[in-house]
Write an enzyme that holds these catalytic residues in place. Structure first.
Site, mmCIF file in Angstrom:
data_model
loop_
_atom_site.group_PDB
_atom_site.id
_atom_site.type_symbol
_atom_site.label_atom_id
_atom_site.label_comp_id
_atom_site.label_asym_id
_atom_site.label_seq_id
_atom_site.Cartn_x
_atom_site.Cartn_y
_atom_site.Cartn_z
ATOM 1 N N LYS A 36 0.839 -1.206 0.000
ATOM 2 C CA LYS A 36 0.000 0.000 0.000
ATOM 3 C C LYS A 36 0.873 1.255 0.000
ATOM 4 O O LYS A 36 0.618 2.209 -0.727
ATOM 5 C CB LYS A 36 -0.881 0.020 1.265
ATOM 6 C CG LYS A 36 -2.301 -0.396 1.011
ATOM 7 C CD LYS A 36 -3.177 -0.160 2.239
ATOM 8 C CE LYS A 36 -4.513 -0.840 1.995
ATOM 9 N NZ LYS A 36 -5.366 -0.890 3.163
ATOM 10 N N PHE A 147 -17.721 8.372 11.222
ATOM 11 C CA PHE A 147 -19.039 8.039 10.664
ATOM 12 C C PHE A 147 -19.065 8.149 9.137
ATOM 13 O O PHE A 147 -20.133 8.109 8.542
ATOM 14 C CB PHE A 147 -20.115 8.971 11.249
ATOM 15 C CG PHE A 147 -20.355 8.741 12.722
ATOM 16 C CD1 PHE A 147 -21.259 7.778 13.160
ATOM 17 C CD2 PHE A 147 -19.655 9.471 13.674
ATOM 18 C CE1 PHE A 147 -21.479 7.559 14.515
ATOM 19 C CE2 PHE A 147 -19.863 9.253 15.035
ATOM 20 C CZ PHE A 147 -20.778 8.298 15.459
ATOM 21 N N GLU A 150 -18.476 5.102 2.883
ATOM 22 C CA GLU A 150 -17.754 4.856 1.633
ATOM 23 C C GLU A 150 -18.653 5.279 0.482
ATOM 24 O O GLU A 150 -19.872 5.094 0.537
ATOM 25 C CB GLU A 150 -17.395 3.367 1.523
ATOM 26 C CG GLU A 150 -16.293 2.997 2.497
ATOM 27 C CD GLU A 150 -16.004 1.506 2.557
ATOM 28 O OE1 GLU A 150 -16.395 0.781 1.623
ATOM 29 O OE2 GLU A 150 -15.390 1.075 3.542
ATOM 30 N N ASN A 203 -24.561 2.361 14.445
ATOM 31 C CA ASN A 203 -24.351 1.309 13.441
ATOM 32 C C ASN A 203 -25.287 0.121 13.647
ATOM 33 O O ASN A 203 -25.241 -0.846 12.904
ATOM 34 C CB ASN A 203 -22.888 0.855 13.429
ATOM 35 C CG ASN A 203 -22.078 1.692 12.460
ATOM 36 O OD1 ASN A 203 -22.563 2.706 11.960
ATOM 37 N ND2 ASN A 203 -20.854 1.290 12.187
ATOM 38 N N CYS A 255 -18.718 -2.271 7.765
ATOM 39 C CA CYS A 255 -19.024 -1.844 9.146
ATOM 40 C C CYS A 255 -20.248 -2.503 9.770
ATOM 41 O O CYS A 255 -20.150 -3.098 10.834
ATOM 42 C CB CYS A 255 -19.191 -0.323 9.187
ATOM 43 S SG CYS A 255 -17.640 0.539 8.933
ATOM 44 N N LYS A 315 -22.781 -1.234 -1.988
ATOM 45 C CA LYS A 315 -23.431 0.014 -2.410
ATOM 46 C C LYS A 315 -22.702 0.566 -3.623
ATOM 47 O O LYS A 315 -21.622 0.074 -3.984
ATOM 48 C CB LYS A 315 -23.447 1.034 -1.280
ATOM 49 C CG LYS A 315 -22.053 1.358 -0.754
ATOM 50 C CD LYS A 315 -21.851 2.741 -0.245
ATOM 51 C CE LYS A 315 -22.687 3.203 0.887
ATOM 52 N NZ LYS A 315 -22.113 4.432 1.507
ATOM 53 N N ARG A 322 -15.929 -6.076 1.211
ATOM 54 C CA ARG A 322 -16.068 -6.728 2.514
ATOM 55 C C ARG A 322 -17.550 -6.942 2.848
ATOM 56 O O ARG A 322 -18.357 -6.023 2.753
ATOM 57 C CB ARG A 322 -15.397 -5.881 3.608
ATOM 58 C CG ARG A 322 -13.880 -5.945 3.533
ATOM 59 C CD ARG A 322 -13.217 -5.088 4.572
ATOM 60 N NE ARG A 322 -13.218 -3.662 4.219
ATOM 61 C CZ ARG A 322 -12.587 -2.719 4.925
ATOM 62 N NH1 ARG A 322 -11.919 -3.050 6.014
ATOM 63 N NH2 ARG A 322 -12.628 -1.463 4.542
HETATM 64 P P1 NAD Z 1 -9.024 -0.730 6.341
HETATM 65 O O1 NAD Z 1 -8.929 -2.195 6.575
HETATM 66 O O2 NAD Z 1 -9.447 -0.207 5.020
HETATM 67 O O3 NAD Z 1 -7.617 -0.039 6.701
HETATM 68 C C1 NAD Z 1 -6.905 -0.304 7.860
HETATM 69 C C2 NAD Z 1 -5.408 -0.106 7.553
HETATM 70 O O4 NAD Z 1 -4.650 -0.189 8.756
HETATM 71 C C3 NAD Z 1 -4.851 -1.167 6.620
HETATM 72 O O5 NAD Z 1 -4.254 -0.530 5.502
HETATM 73 C C4 NAD Z 1 -3.816 -1.919 7.468
HETATM 74 O O6 NAD Z 1 -2.692 -2.356 6.715
HETATM 75 C C5 NAD Z 1 -3.431 -0.856 8.479
HETATM 76 N N1 NAD Z 1 -2.892 -1.382 9.744
HETATM 77 C C6 NAD Z 1 -3.438 -2.349 10.533
HETATM 78 N N2 NAD Z 1 -2.703 -2.502 11.653
HETATM 79 C C7 NAD Z 1 -1.665 -1.641 11.572
HETATM 80 C C8 NAD Z 1 -0.574 -1.319 12.435
HETATM 81 N N3 NAD Z 1 -0.409 -1.915 13.629
HETATM 82 N N4 NAD Z 1 0.302 -0.368 12.020
HETATM 83 C C9 NAD Z 1 0.139 0.246 10.832
HETATM 84 N N5 NAD Z 1 -0.882 0.014 9.975
HETATM 85 C C10 NAD Z 1 -1.775 -0.918 10.348
HETATM 86 O O7 NAD Z 1 -9.989 -0.189 7.487
HETATM 87 P P2 NAD Z 1 -11.069 1.001 7.383
HETATM 88 O O8 NAD Z 1 -12.219 0.561 6.568
HETATM 89 O O9 NAD Z 1 -10.357 2.268 7.057
HETATM 90 O O10 NAD Z 1 -11.572 1.045 8.896
HETATM 91 C C11 NAD Z 1 -10.725 1.477 9.941
HETATM 92 C C12 NAD Z 1 -11.547 1.586 11.214
HETATM 93 O O11 NAD Z 1 -12.559 2.605 11.048
HETATM 94 C C13 NAD Z 1 -12.318 0.312 11.593
HETATM 95 O O12 NAD Z 1 -12.369 0.225 12.995
HETATM 96 C C14 NAD Z 1 -13.709 0.550 11.022
HETATM 97 O O13 NAD Z 1 -14.698 -0.169 11.723
HETATM 98 C C15 NAD Z 1 -13.865 2.045 11.236
HETATM 99 N N6 NAD Z 1 -14.772 2.705 10.278
HETATM 100 C C16 NAD Z 1 -14.751 2.354 8.963
HETATM 101 C C17 NAD Z 1 -15.584 3.012 8.053
HETATM 102 C C18 NAD Z 1 -15.612 2.619 6.599
HETATM 103 O O14 NAD Z 1 -16.549 3.023 5.900
HETATM 104 N N7 NAD Z 1 -14.649 1.877 6.081
HETATM 105 C C19 NAD Z 1 -16.445 4.011 8.509
HETATM 106 C C20 NAD Z 1 -16.434 4.361 9.853
HETATM 107 C C21 NAD Z 1 -15.577 3.697 10.744
#
Ligand code: NAD
Length: 397
Positions: A36, A147, A150, A203, A255, A315, A322
């Site tokens: 990445k 919140f 995507e 959620n 989520c 969506k 996921r």
């Molecule tokens: P994601 O899986 O897309 O990204 C997470 C990133 O963190 C990955 O690139 C991974 O390589 C990196 N990572 C993991 N552990 C690490 C570490 N120890 N050090 C460095 N990098 C590390 O996740 P996301 O969809 O962005 O979601 C992140 C959080 O936000 C989750 O808790 C999710 O529930 C929450 N969230 C997500 C959304 C959404 O729409 N995706 C919306 C609101 C909240």
């Protein structure tokens, strides 16, 4: 302008960090996924999100951001570190917190004492004690649940319905509130548990509403009601509202499924029955089954050999697969001996994908969600007289 670090360059981390960089802040990203980081350093985005590319390639933004796969002295400069790593749900457990614990442990090796650590990841309040036991300094942590949606994440970053900040260290809470002061949104400041629970219950409410509509679709269909009018009539009550009130083949995404399952574990840990909250996932599972039966009936009665599911994600406007209901539906239909293909605009061009599929004329086409481009899809489908389509917005089944 502040110096910000962001741990995790997924949907939340990248959108948040680039959003702040666009506002003039300096942002250093860390992600342990070398692939990445290589992409980001070579000006390639690792996923699709509308509008993100323009910010990512903005010349001024490029000057203010840096990307690394290593935790390093670069973090020492940061006034605030946003932790945006994944918090996946594990069967039978409230959540897998290890990505978050690892990130916290690594960050703490490099930051100054005054640096604010702010957790954006969705994290169960029932694990706060465990964080404390791991000596990760929970009293100074700030929780700022995210919140964004995507598909409209940039808009949501700039126009959040509310900014939620939880914690107990007043200085750190003030720092965060100050960082967000120019956003035209209410800032809700509370304790950590309340902030984290607001995220889980929000959620739960949203998919519960979607499941309600889907169950309304089932009873309406069984009784031969006019479904659009049925839903319009219910949503016309101001107390109910028409937003976020349309049927679908099922909800999914990164989520809702994991957060509602984590909530089920929290409820059980606290010996709460909560029949309503515990039924959200079950309702969705049964709805997807019901839809699969409907699709089989429709394809059989119209002598269709296969099924084309149009839209691979949960969506429009995202390539995130996921917990996609499309993939779940495909599995169910295939287990019932149906030939099922999935088409998606991210894999093939919209017009081509429909016209180039040889088997499409002999298939039942199911639009998995209404899209912005609904009208053009319907036109393409209508040109192919043999195709039956199920547009969610206009006419249901
Ligand atoms: P994601 O899986 O897309 O990204 C997470 C990133 O963190 C990955 O690139 C991974 O390589 C990196 N990572 C993991 N552990 C690490 C570490 N120890 N050090 C460095 N990098 C590390 O996740 P996301 O969809 O962005 O979601 C992140 C959080 O936000 C989750 O808790 C999710 O529930 C929450 N969230 C997500 C959304 C959404 O729409 N995706 C919306 C609101 C909240």
């Amino acid at each position: 302008m502040n110096k910000i670090a962001v741990i995790g360059t997924g949907y939340v981390g990248l959108v948040t960090g680039l959003g702040f960089a666009k506002l003039g802040h300096f942002v250093h990203f860390v992600d342990f996924d070398q692939e990445k980081i290589n992409k980001l350093q070579n000006q390639v985005l690792p996923f699709y999100e509308p509008g993100l590319r323009e910010i990512f390639l903005d010349k001024e933004v490029i000057k203010r951001v840096s990307y690394s796969s290593e935790y390093s002295a670069n973090l020492t400069e940061s006034e605030v570190v946003f932790i945006c790593v994944q918090t996946p749900q594990k069967d039978g457990q409230v959540t897998n917190p290890n990505f978050l614990y690892d990130a916290l442990t690594s960050v703490k090796k490099f930051i100054k004492e005054s640096t604010v650590i702010c957790i954006k990841s969705t994290f169960p309040p029932t694990l706060l004690e465990e964080v404390e036991m791991k000596n990760l300094d929970v009293s100074n942590l700030i929780f700022n649940p995210e919140f964004l949606r995507e598909g409209s994440a940039i808009f949501d970053f700039n126009n959040p319905n509310r900014i939620l900040i939880g914690g107990s260290n007043q200085e750190n809470l003030n720092f965060l509130a100050n960082l967000y002061k120019n956003f035209d949104s209410e800032i809700i400041i509370t304790d950590s548990t309340t902030a984290l629970l607001i995220k889980y219950l929000s959620n739960a409410y949203l998919p519960m509403r979607l499941s309600f509509v889907n169950e309304a679709l089932q009873i309406g269909d069984s009784l031969g009601a006019d479904i659009p009018t049925l839903l319009k009539g219910i949503g016309a009550d101001n107390r109910i509202g028409k937003d976020y009130f349309r049927p679908s083949p099922g909800w999914g995404g990164s989520c809702f499924p994991k957060d509602t399952k984590a909530l089920e574990v929290m409820l059980s840990d606290k010996d709460l029955n909560s029949p309503l909250l515990n039924a959200i996932n079950l309702s969705n599972k049964e709805h997807i089954e019901w839809i699969s039966e409907k699709i089989i009936d429709l394809s059989t009665s119209n002598s269709k050999k296969g099924v084309v599911l149009y839209g691979a994600s949960f969506k429009e406007n995202t390539d995130d697969l996921r917990d996609s209901p499309t993939i779940e539906l495909q599995k169910i239909l295939m287990s019932k001996a149906k030939k099922v293909s999935i088409f998606d605009e991210f894999n093939v061009g919209l017009e081509n994908s429909i016209n180039n599929i040889k088997e499409v004329n002999s298939s039942l086409v199911v639009l998995m969600y209404p899209t912005e481009d609904m009208q053009s899809i319907i036109q393409i489908l209508q040109r192919n007289k043999n195709i039956i389509y199920i547009p969610w917005e206009n006419r249901i089944l």
